[in-house]
Design a protein around this motif. Structure first.
Motif, PDB file in Angstrom:
ATOM      1  N   GLY A  64      20.056  46.203  -0.885  1.00  0.00           N
ATOM      2  CA  GLY A  64      18.724  46.902  -1.105  1.00  0.00           C
ATOM      3  C   GLY A  64      18.241  47.425   0.295  1.00  0.00           C
ATOM      4  O   GLY A  64      18.866  47.199   1.279  1.00  0.00           O
ATOM      5  N   GLU A  65      16.962  47.809   0.339  1.00  0.00           N
ATOM      6  CA  GLU A  65      16.167  48.395   1.371  1.00  0.00           C
ATOM      7  C   GLU A  65      15.110  47.551   1.753  1.00  0.00           C
ATOM      8  O   GLU A  65      14.315  47.220   0.706  1.00  0.00           O
ATOM      9  N   ILE A  66      14.941  47.153   2.883  1.00  0.00           N
ATOM     10  CA  ILE A  66      14.035  46.262   3.128  1.00  0.00           C
ATOM     11  C   ILE A  66      12.504  47.144   3.314  1.00  0.00           C
ATOM     12  O   ILE A  66      12.566  48.234   4.007  1.00  0.00           O
ATOM     13  N   ILE A  67      11.382  46.547   2.443  1.00  0.00           N
ATOM     14  CA  ILE A  67      10.075  47.539   2.523  1.00  0.00           C
ATOM     15  C   ILE A  67       8.931  46.761   2.949  1.00  0.00           C
ATOM     16  O   ILE A  67       8.027  47.566   3.273  1.00  0.00           O
ATOM     17  N   GLN A  68       9.159  45.506   3.316  1.00  0.00           N
ATOM     18  CA  GLN A  68       8.247  44.860   3.885  1.00  0.00           C
ATOM     19  C   GLN A  68       8.791  43.628   4.819  1.00  0.00           C
ATOM     20  O   GLN A  68       9.727  43.009   4.009  1.00  0.00           O
ATOM     21  N   VAL A  69       8.110  43.122   5.731  1.00  0.00           N
ATOM     22  CA  VAL A  69       8.641  41.992   6.787  1.00  0.00           C
ATOM     23  C   VAL A  69       7.588  41.142   7.001  1.00  0.00           C
ATOM     24  O   VAL A  69       6.615  41.406   7.238  1.00  0.00           O
ATOM     25  N   GLY A  70       7.857  39.670   6.945  1.00  0.00           N
ATOM     26  CA  GLY A  70       7.026  38.757   7.267  1.00  0.00           C
ATOM     27  C   GLY A  70       6.630  38.734   8.622  1.00  0.00           C
ATOM     28  O   GLY A  70       7.281  39.369   9.509  1.00  0.00           O
ATOM     29  N   SER A  71       5.655  37.826   9.182  1.00  0.00           N
ATOM     30  CA  SER A  71       5.329  38.101  10.523  1.00  0.00           C
ATOM     31  C   SER A  71       6.056  37.618  11.558  1.00  0.00           C
ATOM     32  O   SER A  71       6.060  37.953  12.799  1.00  0.00           O
ATOM     33  N   LYS A  72       6.964  36.533  10.913  1.00  0.00           N
ATOM     34  CA  LYS A  72       8.022  36.160  12.404  1.00  0.00           C
ATOM     35  C   LYS A  72       9.092  36.520  12.059  1.00  0.00           C
ATOM     36  O   LYS A  72      10.085  36.131  12.483  1.00  0.00           O
ATOM     37  N   VAL A  73       9.575  37.729  11.258  1.00  0.00           N
ATOM     38  CA  VAL A  73      10.857  38.210  11.066  1.00  0.00           C
ATOM     39  C   VAL A  73      11.215  38.986  12.183  1.00  0.00           C
ATOM     40  O   VAL A  73      10.429  39.994  12.576  1.00  0.00           O
ATOM     41  N   SER A  74      12.551  38.905  12.875  1.00  0.00           N
ATOM     42  CA  SER A  74      12.748  39.782  14.043  1.00  0.00           C
ATOM     43  C   SER A  74      14.319  40.284  13.754  1.00  0.00           C
ATOM     44  O   SER A  74      14.714  40.947  14.433  1.00  0.00           O
ATOM     45  N   ASN A  75      15.063  39.807  12.697  1.00  0.00           N
ATOM     46  CA  ASN A  75      16.443  40.032  12.680  1.00  0.00           C
ATOM     47  C   ASN A  75      16.638  41.388  11.930  1.00  0.00           C
ATOM     48  O   ASN A  75      17.588  42.116  11.907  1.00  0.00           O
ATOM     49  N   VAL A  76      15.626  41.903  10.881  1.00  0.00           N
ATOM     50  CA  VAL A  76      15.717  42.951  10.260  1.00  0.00           C
ATOM     51  C   VAL A  76      14.286  43.593  10.364  1.00  0.00           C
ATOM     52  O   VAL A  76      13.048  43.045  10.658  1.00  0.00           O
ATOM     53  N   VAL A  77      14.187  44.939  10.128  1.00  0.00           N
ATOM     54  CA  VAL A  77      12.906  45.611  10.198  1.00  0.00           C
ATOM     55  C   VAL A  77      12.807  46.723   8.907  1.00  0.00           C
ATOM     56  O   VAL A  77      13.707  46.646   8.128  1.00  0.00           O
ATOM     57  N   LYS A  78      11.305  47.139   8.667  1.00  0.00           N
ATOM     58  CA  LYS A  78      11.381  47.866   7.406  1.00  0.00           C
ATOM     59  C   LYS A  78      12.220  49.273   7.387  1.00  0.00           C
ATOM     60  O   LYS A  78      12.408  49.765   8.784  1.00  0.00           O
TER      61      LYS A  78
ATOM     62  N   LEU B 149       4.677  37.380   0.766  1.00  0.00           N
ATOM     63  CA  LEU B 149       5.661  36.814   1.773  1.00  0.00           C
ATOM     64  C   LEU B 149       5.260  36.031   2.499  1.00  0.00           C
ATOM     65  O   LEU B 149       4.205  35.782   2.944  1.00  0.00           O
ATOM     66  N   GLU B 150       6.178  34.820   2.651  1.00  0.00           N
ATOM     67  CA  GLU B 150       5.979  33.787   3.854  1.00  0.00           C
ATOM     68  C   GLU B 150       6.407  34.617   5.102  1.00  0.00           C
ATOM     69  O   GLU B 150       6.898  35.683   4.920  1.00  0.00           O
ATOM     70  N   GLU B 151       6.090  34.017   6.083  1.00  0.00           N
ATOM     71  CA  GLU B 151       6.239  34.458   7.478  1.00  0.00           C
ATOM     72  C   GLU B 151       7.835  34.795   7.595  1.00  0.00           C
ATOM     73  O   GLU B 151       8.066  35.483   8.692  1.00  0.00           O
ATOM     74  N   ASP B 152       8.715  34.087   7.205  1.00  0.00           N
ATOM     75  CA  ASP B 152      10.162  34.177   7.464  1.00  0.00           C
ATOM     76  C   ASP B 152      11.077  35.080   6.406  1.00  0.00           C
ATOM     77  O   ASP B 152      12.167  34.821   5.962  1.00  0.00           O
ATOM     78  N   GLU B 153      10.104  35.809   5.429  1.00  0.00           N
ATOM     79  CA  GLU B 153      10.638  36.338   4.322  1.00  0.00           C
ATOM     80  C   GLU B 153      10.450  37.814   4.285  1.00  0.00           C
ATOM     81  O   GLU B 153       9.807  38.348   5.219  1.00  0.00           O
ATOM     82  N   VAL B 154      11.424  38.472   3.493  1.00  0.00           N
ATOM     83  CA  VAL B 154      11.427  40.032   3.492  1.00  0.00           C
ATOM     84  C   VAL B 154      11.395  40.356   1.913  1.00  0.00           C
ATOM     85  O   VAL B 154      11.728  39.669   1.012  1.00  0.00           O
ATOM     86  N   LEU B 155      10.585  41.595   1.756  1.00  0.00           N
ATOM     87  CA  LEU B 155      10.600  42.130   0.493  1.00  0.00           C
ATOM     88  C   LEU B 155      11.607  43.174   0.071  1.00  0.00           C
ATOM     89  O   LEU B 155      11.618  44.210   1.240  1.00  0.00           O
ATOM     90  N   ILE B 156      12.589  42.986  -0.529  1.00  0.00           N
ATOM     91  CA  ILE B 156      13.775  44.118  -0.676  1.00  0.00           C
ATOM     92  C   ILE B 156      13.526  44.768  -2.005  1.00  0.00           C
ATOM     93  O   ILE B 156      13.425  44.399  -3.031  1.00  0.00           O
ATOM     94  N   LYS B 157      13.639  46.338  -1.735  1.00  0.00           N
ATOM     95  CA  LYS B 157      13.831  47.214  -3.158  1.00  0.00           C
ATOM     96  C   LYS B 157      15.222  47.090  -3.480  1.00  0.00           C
ATOM     97  O   LYS B 157      15.977  47.670  -2.436  1.00  0.00           O
ATOM     98  N   VAL B 158      15.595  46.556  -4.407  1.00  0.00           N
ATOM     99  CA  VAL B 158      17.094  46.322  -4.786  1.00  0.00           C
ATOM    100  C   VAL B 158      17.726  47.647  -5.187  1.00  0.00           C
ATOM    101  O   VAL B 158      16.900  48.364  -5.871  1.00  0.00           O
ATOM    102  N   LYS B 159      18.737  47.940  -4.840  1.00  0.00           N
ATOM    103  CA  LYS B 159      19.169  49.238  -5.170  1.00  0.00           C
ATOM    104  C   LYS B 159      20.701  49.037  -5.852  1.00  0.00           C
ATOM    105  O   LYS B 159      21.169  49.677  -6.655  1.00  0.00           O
TER     106      LYS B 159
END
Length: 194
Positions: free
Chosen positions: A85-99, A41-51
């Motif tokens: 989907g569901e967020i399973i990881q967040v980048g270091s500067k992400v603030s609008n969503v959480v795991k 992940l880049e600092e502004d990205e998230v990893l999504i488990k696609v549902k």
């Protein structure tokens, strides 16, 4: 993290519409397979488990014709741009969503910072857009995306409905552009899901 998905891949062959083979022409083959490890992940990205992912007409065109509008699949491409989907990881500067957040996501985002983008018209600039060559889509187990394009879904909303937010937004945008008001009569031709 290993990832599997559904993608199209070029192979030399006959044009699916004319059944004629011409040197340089190709068709695409639909495949389900290993996509390799997800990228970090880049600092502004998230990893999504696609549902859930919707299947758009453009996905069908890339599969059956190897192209859609002015875009052509050069090698291979993961399909799908209507997803949730569901967020399973967040980048270091992400603030609008959480795991753990359940999200629907906008499939496109600006890749630059020009005047069009600054004025909210990023679609007229250079963009990343899921499942539009050369960009891979989200019809896979795990998908890395910009956090700013992810929107929390209400707990009572299913992932399937979340995946339909993108086509719904296209229909709403079209109605606004046409200045359609509630109660007006309209003619719809070539009716599809939008």
């Amino acid at each position: 993290m290993q990832n599997r998905g559904i993608f199209v891949e070029n192979r030399e062959g006959k044009d699916p519409w004319t059944d004629k083979g011409v040197p340089g022409d190709w068709i695409t083959e639909l495949k389900i397979g290993d996509l390799g490890a997800t990228r970090s992940l880049e600092e502004d990205e998230v990893l999504i488990k696609v549902k859930a992912v919707g299947i758009c007409g453009s996905d069908v065109h890339y599969w059956t014709q190897g192209r859609g509008a002015r875009f052509a699949v050069d090698n291979k491409m993961v399909l799908g741009h209507e997803g949730a989907g569901e967020i399973i990881q967040v980048g270091s500067k992400v603030s609008n969503v959480v795991k753990g957040d359940r999200v629907a996501f906008e499939p496109g985002y600006a890749t630059g910072d020009d005047e069009l983008t600054k004025n909210g018209r990023y679609n007229l600039s250079k963009v990343f857009f899921c499942a539009t060559p050369p960009d891979d889509g989200c019809l896979c187990q795990y998908f890395v995306h910009k956090a700013s394009c992810c929107y929390k879904m209400p707990e009572e909303m299913s992932y399937e409905l979340g995946a339909m937010i993108e086509p719904l937004s296209v229909g709403i945008h079209a109605a606004k552009r046409a200045r359609v008001e509630p109660g007006q009569d309209v003619l719809i031709t070539g009716a599809g899901p939008i």
